[in-house]
Design a protein around this motif. Structure first.
Motif: not given
Length: 122
Positions: A4, A82-83, A33-34, A78-79, A37-38, A121, A40-41
């Motif tokens: 990210p 945002i997602e 970005l999606t 936070s991830a 986020c995956w 975001s 990051a999660e």
């Protein structure tokens, strides 16, 4: 944190600079970005699991153990925010806007809302 951060610092500015319209750049950024986020999660989930396991076996002070598990939880939250709460409204505004976002006046409600979501975001 790596993907990210790289996305925000290198990829997004370059795409907005290279593509001819902000609308095209935004349409390209959304799926990237999606997926960031995956990643990051998943990273925060692994970090939480390892921190929790280490905290069970390692005789560290209680504050250290609690920070090791709470930091990944905050990152995960936070991830997910945002997602799930910021990217879909931005995509919806872009598809429902009459014409290109670039051509709308600055006072247009959809452009103002898009700017607000973009600030949240980033």
């Amino acid at each position: 944190m790596g993907p990210p951060l790289f996305f925000g610092a290198a990829v997004a500015p370059a795409v907005f600079r290279i593509l001819p319209t902000r609308d095209m750049a935004g349409a390209l950024q959304s799926p990237i970005l999606t997926r960031a986020c995956w990643f990051a999660e998943a990273s925060f989930a692994v970090l939480f699991l390892t921190s929790w396991l280490i905290g069970r076996w390692w005789q560290a002070p209680r504050l250290s153990r609690s920070l090791m598990t709470r930091a990944p939880i905050l990152g995960m939250i936070s991830a997910v925010v945002i997602e799930k709460l910021l990217i879909p409204p931005i995509d919806r505004i872009r598809t429902e806007a009459p014409g290109l976002i670039d051509n709308l006046p600055a006072a247009d409600p959809s452009r103002a809302l898009l700017d607000r979501y973009h600030r949240l975001s980033t």
